[in-house]
Design an enzyme around this catalytic site. Sequence first.
Site, PDB file in Angstrom:
ATOM      1  CB  ALA A  11      -0.922  -0.008   1.222  1.00 23.23           C
ATOM      2  CB  CYS A  62      10.718   6.506   2.059  1.00 24.49           C
ATOM      3  SG  CYS A  62       9.441   6.184   3.286  1.00 24.49           S
TER       4      CYS A  62
END
Length: 457
Positions: free
Chosen positions: A111, A231
């Site tokens: 997701a 990230c």
Amino acid sequence: MNLPEDFKIKMKALLKDEYEAFIQSYEEGKQQGLRINTLKVSINDFLQKSPFQLEKIPWVKEGFFYKEDERPGKHPYHEAGLYYIQEPSAMAVGELVDPQPGEKVLDLCAAPGGKTTHMAIKMKGEGLLVANEIHPNRAKILSQNVERMGIRNAVVTNETPERLAGRFQGYFDRILVDAPCSGEGMFRKDPVARSEWSLDNVALCSSRQSDIIKRAAEMLRPGGRLVYSTCTFSPEENEGVINQFISETADFMIEEIQVYDGFEKGRTDWIPEPTTGIEHTIRLWPHHLQGEGHFIAVLRKNDGEDSSKKNQYAETLRDQKTLKDYLKFADENLQMTPKGDYVLFGDQLYLLPKDMLSLKNLKVLRPGWHLGALKKNRFEPSHALALSLKTEDVKHSMSFDTESDEIHAYLRGEALQSEGPKGWYLVAVDGYSLGWGKLVDRTLKNHFPKGLRWTGK
């Protein structure tokens, strides 16, 4: 920008002379990107139609920067799935997974779906793509994005890595672990990531990431590729996780990968006792390129057991009597009848991708290509079916210009007045499918999903 104090102290110690340039990048505007969905439109055709000012992203051929004041998420082309809005640095990950048509691919932490949909266009509708998300609400968003992009060969699951590993031992050709992380690379665009950050959370993420990548490794076939990405900037979550994994897992190696201007090598000096190949991992920094922070490692599994022949495949529906209303709908409304391994989830009819294993006891949101619902004595086509078709795939369609009153009325859920034979129509914007309408007595009843309808003029 108000950054966590412990974060600034840590990054200053790591970056030294680069620290000031790094901190200055937080005062600059975030970069905006979209990736063209070549399952629906070619790059050249989209660029000819695009209402946006686009600039090429160097590291992905379908990717483009757009201007901060533009709103591609509020355009009919977005509803038609012609592009996916994605942070530019994140696009590098799908490029490095590089799945091929016909392969079996897993996106383990998928997701909201940016990397899943990127891999899907590379697979060109061929093979099996399993997109998993452990959090139920995020899994629903993932499933919606798979639908909007018109992807036919994806299965969306809502499972833990442990339970998937128990079902898919040694099965996949390629696996992406875009691991849950402390999100430091998103601080410029995500205030929530800044507010939730702490040194303790970095340590917690690192431990969780190590567990996830081990489970992923169990599901990869010998010779397969595993891509690990985050990230975040923390070495504990990046080089540290990969270093520990390679040190403990003899049948994996770190591959050297192509880099672009602005891509930096992984930092061997930020972890103790770095193993061979850590320098082949890559870092994307906001003060070196037009994008946010990312870390990527590409791993190859050299040895291990190939368990693919031991797997139990999914049970399918072959009862033509049960399928009669669907087959009647297809004969009356489609130029071709989608065929293959059918499966029923309640009254919802799907086509399973080839080679999908048994779904028994798995939490599955989308077991394949959603065709529609088998109601009493009728078949109702799904929104997913509409978005995966082209106007030449159906017998009746109507297309409107992107600026037309009709297309905006349709997106608001309003009925349209039209002439033509009664029945199902594929409604399109500039020739690209948006959804269904059903023409009865010169009125096209609107079947655009209520939850997606636009509000206002």
